[in-house]
Scaffold this motif. Sequence first.
Motif, mmCIF file in Angstrom:
data_model
loop_
_atom_site.group_PDB
_atom_site.id
_atom_site.type_symbol
_atom_site.label_atom_id
_atom_site.label_comp_id
_atom_site.label_asym_id
_atom_site.label_seq_id
_atom_site.Cartn_x
_atom_site.Cartn_y
_atom_site.Cartn_z
ATOM 1 N N ALA A 161 0.840 -1.206 0.000
ATOM 2 C CA ALA A 161 0.000 0.000 0.000
ATOM 3 C C ALA A 161 0.869 1.248 0.000
ATOM 4 O O ALA A 161 0.580 2.219 -0.704
ATOM 5 C CB ALA A 161 -0.925 -0.012 1.209
ATOM 6 N N LYS A 162 1.959 1.194 0.767
ATOM 7 C CA LYS A 162 2.855 2.363 0.827
ATOM 8 C C LYS A 162 3.573 2.590 -0.498
ATOM 9 O O LYS A 162 3.954 3.709 -0.818
ATOM 10 C CB LYS A 162 3.863 2.188 1.963
ATOM 11 C CG LYS A 162 3.209 2.476 3.317
ATOM 12 C CD LYS A 162 4.180 2.430 4.459
ATOM 13 C CE LYS A 162 3.472 2.916 5.730
ATOM 14 N NZ LYS A 162 4.151 2.535 6.951
ATOM 15 N N ALA A 208 -11.954 6.956 -0.818
ATOM 16 C CA ALA A 208 -10.798 6.700 0.048
ATOM 17 C C ALA A 208 -9.603 6.229 -0.778
ATOM 18 O O ALA A 208 -8.462 6.612 -0.513
ATOM 19 C CB ALA A 208 -11.163 5.671 1.104
ATOM 20 N N LEU A 216 -7.384 8.333 6.162
ATOM 21 C CA LEU A 216 -6.440 7.323 6.654
ATOM 22 C C LEU A 216 -5.282 7.066 5.688
ATOM 23 O O LEU A 216 -4.149 6.876 6.101
ATOM 24 C CB LEU A 216 -7.163 5.996 6.927
ATOM 25 C CG LEU A 216 -8.122 5.987 8.119
ATOM 26 C CD1 LEU A 216 -8.800 4.637 8.255
ATOM 27 C CD2 LEU A 216 -7.395 6.345 9.406
ATOM 28 N N GLY A 217 -5.590 7.055 4.403
ATOM 29 C CA GLY A 217 -4.550 6.703 3.431
ATOM 30 C C GLY A 217 -3.826 7.891 2.832
ATOM 31 O O GLY A 217 -2.945 7.715 1.987
ATOM 32 N N MET A 271 -5.885 8.535 -1.679
ATOM 33 C CA MET A 271 -4.512 8.050 -1.448
ATOM 34 C C MET A 271 -3.577 8.427 -2.583
ATOM 35 O O MET A 271 -2.368 8.375 -2.435
ATOM 36 C CB MET A 271 -4.504 6.521 -1.356
ATOM 37 C CG MET A 271 -5.000 5.950 -0.070
ATOM 38 S SD MET A 271 -5.005 4.135 -0.170
ATOM 39 C CE MET A 271 -3.235 3.772 -0.122
ATOM 40 N N TYR A 330 -12.212 8.090 7.640
ATOM 41 C CA TYR A 330 -11.897 6.928 6.813
ATOM 42 C C TYR A 330 -11.107 7.342 5.563
ATOM 43 O O TYR A 330 -10.116 6.713 5.200
ATOM 44 C CB TYR A 330 -13.188 6.219 6.415
ATOM 45 C CG TYR A 330 -12.978 4.914 5.695
ATOM 46 C CD1 TYR A 330 -12.419 3.831 6.343
ATOM 47 C CD2 TYR A 330 -13.335 4.767 4.360
ATOM 48 C CE1 TYR A 330 -12.222 2.626 5.688
ATOM 49 C CE2 TYR A 330 -13.146 3.574 3.695
ATOM 50 C CZ TYR A 330 -12.590 2.506 4.356
ATOM 51 O OH TYR A 330 -12.387 1.323 3.710
#
Lengths: 267, 319
Positions: free
Chosen positions: A81-82, A153, A106-107, A157, A103
């Motif tokens: 994910a990173k 969401a 968060l990313g 990101m 929510y």
Amino acid sequence: MNILLELKNVTIPTLDQKCVIVNNVSFEVREGSIHAVIGPNGSGKSTLAYTIMGLNSYRISQGKIYFDGIDITNMSLTERAKLGITLAWQEPARIDGLTVFKYITLGIKDKSNLQEKVKEALRTVNLEPERYYNRIIDETLSGGERKRVELAAAIAMRPKLIILDEPDSGLDMIVIEDFLNIFNKIKALNMTILLITHREDIGMVADYGTLLWRGDAILTDEFPIVMVKYCAKAGLKEFCKRALFKNGGKCFDDEYIDRIFREEGLL
Amino acid sequence: MRRNEYPQEILQSLEDYSIDIKDFIPGHGGGAKLLLNFNKIAGVDQVEGIILKGREIPNGIVADIIIKEGTKHEEPVHLCFGVNKETGVQEIFPRIIAEDNTSVKVQAHCSFPKANGLIHKMFGHFYIGKNCNFNYSETHYHGENSGALVAPVGYMYIGENSVFENNFNLTQGTPGKVKIMIDIYAMQNSIIRSNIKAYGKSKKDSIRIRDSVFLEGENARSVIKMKAVARNGGEVLMYGVTEGNAPHCNGHVECSEIVLGKGSICRARPFIRAIDPTSSISHEASLGRFPQKWLDELMAKGLTEDEATEILIEAMLKE
């Protein structure tokens, strides 16, 4: 276009290692494209999606996965994910007490101007920010609203790759049309989409496709070509000629379709 | 009453809850208030339609709160039971009567920032009349020493067609030893919602909560939701009790408890009973860790498992 994701001879067994769900699959996903993975129920599409994302219960027994030139085969879910991979879930969880705002944040790596970033993400999925900011992601959101929040969401990101797992499930036709427009918006934001679906109308937004059939990747090509093969494998010749590749999609003459069906021994 | 006439540590602990102290001190804000400094009444504010009277007794007070018929107030009634000492005994006997056709919120704040051997007991009696809308919230702050023994007992009668909401939060600071017992008697067509949240943070924290609803009137309905986290040796036991004793009543008990770290224990004992064939009573309980799917969803946003767990705890125990 550069290759963003590459699967090389990937085999995914069941947890007890007794059966193979995905067998020796190889394909490439080009950066900036929408790449659909299609196939009937049980062909291993979602398993493939969760394995690319790096979920603990989905581990490959053979093969390699490369993302942006890096071997991510042994990387954890968080590490992937990173690096810039995320997944929008088929049935996103309902979590009591967690607001839409929280929510979505968060990313987001850069925590400056969070409000603006959340608003922008919500607008991209056609939700009015002021109405949804403080809503809780529990059962009070409809299935369609929850899926949009999930997409927001993921978009917030700014990942390089978004895996969309059956984004159409449980949605009515009017909403699906809207979702297809959202996919194109995501693409315009220079994000790559790996679209997991079993529906041809959803797949029609895709540039490329891979046909997964009983765990095998049978064909990777431009999406309409893959779709004809899918119909041929399923024995849906008339459906293929009648219903597919309208509305601006790539069309094929009957001779081409007949040839593909002949290869499958259906003529 | 001025702010500096009340112990600063108690006010600070309330501000840590994001409670606006300006509206809380008697003489300020619009709602009725009763402030207790250990066993002394530090201030009382009354508003039209609400009678608030306190009487000091050797180890605490008897507090009478009467909501007069037809009274409807948006501003909550604030009760603050603060103790700025390490030890001692504080006993509270609240008697709350909401007459028919009333609508009111009562917020009780129990702040024991220095507790280290302190005992807080409450024996509450609530009588809620017909056609009322009554909301009672009790929030505790116990400092970081796990040094309080808290034992509230509440008996609540909820009249016909009334809605009663009970919110009990024990999530800030460290709880210490807590024994809570609540009995709610629901009459015809009444609706009960009871939400209890507790967070045991260390092996010095032991929490036992019994929340009971007795559906005594036809068509009475209730939902009990109990949520708890036990970590680092903390212990939580929750009893969710619902009895369906009348025709067409409907009750549900839900209990979610998360266990983190070695030596932590969570237990849930739902007890449900139906004696009327037209009643419907159900329960569900889950104990252990958060569902893996929830963790995966948050980790797919770049969070570690520990970070995802903290986010989920915060959401679960959010007031």
